[in-house]
Design a protein around this motif. Structure first.
Motif, mmCIF file in Angstrom:
data_model
loop_
_atom_site.group_PDB
_atom_site.id
_atom_site.type_symbol
_atom_site.label_atom_id
_atom_site.label_comp_id
_atom_site.label_asym_id
_atom_site.label_seq_id
_atom_site.Cartn_x
_atom_site.Cartn_y
_atom_site.Cartn_z
ATOM 1 N N TYR A 41 0.751 -0.985 -0.038
ATOM 2 C CA TYR A 41 -0.223 -0.109 0.018
ATOM 3 C C TYR A 41 1.009 1.155 0.179
ATOM 4 O O TYR A 41 1.829 1.118 0.400
ATOM 5 C CB TYR A 41 -0.814 0.168 1.180
ATOM 6 C CG TYR A 41 -2.045 -1.090 1.379
ATOM 7 C CD1 TYR A 41 -1.430 -2.512 1.651
ATOM 8 C CD2 TYR A 41 -3.046 -0.995 0.915
ATOM 9 C CE1 TYR A 41 -2.618 -3.372 1.962
ATOM 10 C CE2 TYR A 41 -4.134 -2.073 0.949
ATOM 11 C CZ TYR A 41 -3.727 -3.196 1.345
ATOM 12 O OH TYR A 41 -4.604 -4.163 1.440
ATOM 13 N N GLN A 43 0.788 5.372 0.995
ATOM 14 C CA GLN A 43 0.043 6.309 1.964
ATOM 15 C C GLN A 43 0.784 7.721 1.689
ATOM 16 O O GLN A 43 1.868 7.974 2.252
ATOM 17 C CB GLN A 43 0.099 5.818 3.458
ATOM 18 C CG GLN A 43 -0.926 6.642 4.166
ATOM 19 C CD GLN A 43 -0.924 6.357 5.746
ATOM 20 O OE1 GLN A 43 -0.182 5.604 6.198
ATOM 21 N NE2 GLN A 43 -1.935 6.915 6.340
ATOM 22 N N GLY A 46 -1.684 12.428 4.976
ATOM 23 C CA GLY A 46 -2.972 12.982 5.248
ATOM 24 C C GLY A 46 -4.171 11.891 4.606
ATOM 25 O O GLY A 46 -5.141 12.422 4.534
ATOM 26 N N GLN A 47 -3.670 11.075 4.070
ATOM 27 C CA GLN A 47 -4.645 10.028 3.378
ATOM 28 C C GLN A 47 -4.518 8.857 3.831
ATOM 29 O O GLN A 47 -3.877 8.357 4.740
ATOM 30 C CB GLN A 47 -4.225 9.956 1.818
ATOM 31 C CG GLN A 47 -3.960 11.441 1.212
ATOM 32 C CD GLN A 47 -5.191 11.947 0.829
ATOM 33 O OE1 GLN A 47 -6.269 11.373 0.826
ATOM 34 N NE2 GLN A 47 -5.334 13.298 0.834
ATOM 35 N N GLY A 48 -5.583 8.189 3.369
ATOM 36 C CA GLY A 48 -5.685 6.851 3.917
ATOM 37 C C GLY A 48 -4.632 5.855 2.995
ATOM 38 O O GLY A 48 -4.519 6.221 1.821
ATOM 39 N N PRO A 49 -4.389 4.595 3.273
ATOM 40 C CA PRO A 49 -3.513 3.771 2.617
ATOM 41 C C PRO A 49 -4.122 3.539 1.193
ATOM 42 O O PRO A 49 -5.404 3.171 1.174
ATOM 43 C CB PRO A 49 -2.941 2.700 3.193
ATOM 44 C CG PRO A 49 -3.351 3.122 4.647
ATOM 45 C CD PRO A 49 -4.239 3.912 4.698
ATOM 46 N N PHE A 69 -4.158 0.724 -2.410
ATOM 47 C CA PHE A 69 -3.581 -0.408 -2.570
ATOM 48 C C PHE A 69 -2.869 -0.542 -3.998
ATOM 49 O O PHE A 69 -3.076 0.074 -4.675
ATOM 50 C CB PHE A 69 -4.766 -1.450 -2.678
ATOM 51 C CG PHE A 69 -4.686 -2.715 -3.124
ATOM 52 C CD1 PHE A 69 -4.917 -3.172 -4.773
ATOM 53 C CD2 PHE A 69 -4.283 -3.712 -2.448
ATOM 54 C CE1 PHE A 69 -4.565 -4.539 -5.004
ATOM 55 C CE2 PHE A 69 -3.966 -5.044 -2.743
ATOM 56 C CZ PHE A 69 -4.169 -5.344 -4.184
ATOM 57 N N ASN A 123 -4.842 0.811 -8.876
ATOM 58 C CA ASN A 123 -4.706 1.738 -10.181
ATOM 59 C C ASN A 123 -3.323 2.480 -10.005
ATOM 60 O O ASN A 123 -3.248 3.758 -9.761
ATOM 61 C CB ASN A 123 -5.704 2.822 -9.900
ATOM 62 C CG ASN A 123 -5.856 3.651 -11.245
ATOM 63 O OD1 ASN A 123 -5.480 3.428 -12.384
ATOM 64 N ND2 ASN A 123 -6.162 4.953 -10.910
ATOM 65 N N LEU A 180 4.551 7.128 2.462
ATOM 66 C CA LEU A 180 4.960 6.038 3.315
ATOM 67 C C LEU A 180 4.391 4.451 2.432
ATOM 68 O O LEU A 180 3.322 4.532 2.135
ATOM 69 C CB LEU A 180 4.158 6.280 4.410
ATOM 70 C CG LEU A 180 4.308 4.923 5.690
ATOM 71 C CD1 LEU A 180 5.917 4.839 6.159
ATOM 72 C CD2 LEU A 180 3.281 5.310 6.685
ATOM 73 N N LEU A 199 3.646 0.777 2.747
ATOM 74 C CA LEU A 199 3.369 -0.341 3.902
ATOM 75 C C LEU A 199 3.109 -1.508 3.221
ATOM 76 O O LEU A 199 2.614 -1.565 2.248
ATOM 77 C CB LEU A 199 1.775 0.000 4.434
ATOM 78 C CG LEU A 199 2.076 1.532 5.270
ATOM 79 C CD1 LEU A 199 0.559 1.888 5.589
ATOM 80 C CD2 LEU A 199 2.790 1.321 6.709
ATOM 81 N N ARG A 205 9.568 5.165 4.653
ATOM 82 C CA ARG A 205 9.259 6.447 4.206
ATOM 83 C C ARG A 205 10.217 6.799 3.071
ATOM 84 O O ARG A 205 11.339 6.857 3.312
ATOM 85 C CB ARG A 205 9.215 7.182 5.694
ATOM 86 C CG ARG A 205 8.701 8.641 5.263
ATOM 87 C CD ARG A 205 8.518 9.419 6.382
ATOM 88 N NE ARG A 205 7.631 8.847 7.292
ATOM 89 C CZ ARG A 205 6.281 9.062 7.384
ATOM 90 N NH1 ARG A 205 5.594 9.470 6.368
ATOM 91 N NH2 ARG A 205 5.409 8.235 8.304
#
Lengths: 110, 111
Positions: free
Chosen positions: A35, A37, A40-43, A45, A59, A88, A90, A106
């Motif tokens: 993932y 990230q 300020g956003q969600g991870p 995919f 995407n 970041l 993950l 990171r």
């Protein structure tokens, strides 16, 4: 029992370069997902590997590629880095259910 | 893909207060997880709860899959509860196993 591990912790690269991130899954897990990230956003995919094959892809452009090894560990490769790839990254592992995340890498692209 | 909406986006509490975080999702889901992201970026598993109610200490969660929402309750909040809380779901069929995340709820607990 070691959890999901990732390396390196931090990385600074220049635009146009290539980078490889690594992930070792939780013991007994056979599926690895990656993932991205942004701040300020969600991870988001990127893709998922199972039995050494890419099973699903989000995407993301072809510059993002991956690999899974016979021991279930995985690599994420990003070619021709752009400033927008700073994020970041993950890794998550699972065994047909709950996903567990590593501490992340990171990446800063300058 | 599945849309996941979390509310509120920000929450500021005094230590000892209770709070409820909400997660709405746009389609039928196979799994639902709640995470707490600490300041270093680590996502910590809180609940794996595709349906029903679970409790773990001061935290509890309820998912009503038929109505497409989940709630995370935090009681007697502590400063260590601060951070971002994410809800994430996996769909069915071709997207099975892929987590769709909301934008999170930023929780700040003051002493």
């Amino acid at each position: 029992d070691a959890g999901v591990t990732q390396s390196p912790t931090h990385l600074i690269k220049t635009r146009g370069q290539q980078v490889t991130l690594r992930c070792s899954p939780k013991s007994g897990h056979d599926t690895v997902s990656w993932y991205q990230q942004a701040l300020g956003q969600g991870p988001q995919f990127i893709f998922q590997y199972y039995e050494e094959e890419e099973r699903q892809r989000g995407n993301f452009p072809d510059r993002f590629s991956g690999h899974q090894f016979p021991n279930y560990s995985s690599e994420l490769n990003v070619n021709a880095l752009l400033l927008g790839d700073s994020a970041l990254y993950l890794c998550a592992s699972s065994l047909a259910g709950e996903q567990y995340f590593g501490p992340g890498t990171r990446l800063t692209v300058t | 893909g599945i849309q996941v909406e979390q509310s509120p986006p920000d929450l500021i509490l005094q230590e000892g207060a209770n709070s409820t975080l909400r997660c709405n999702f746009s389609d039928s889901v196979n799994n639902l997880q709640w995470f707490h992201q600490n300041p270093w970026g680590q996502l910590i598993n809180l609940f794996y709860i595709p349906s029903g109610t679970k409790q773990n200490g001061r935290l509890s969660a309820t998912t009503v899959a038929t109505e497409r929402y989940s709630l995370l309750y935090i009681s007697s909040s502590q400063t260590t509860d601060s951070g971002v809380y994410f809800c994430a779901v996996t769909g069915r069929g071709s997207t099975l196993g892929r987590l769709y995340f909301g934008r999170g709820t930023q929780l700040t607990v003051w002493p």
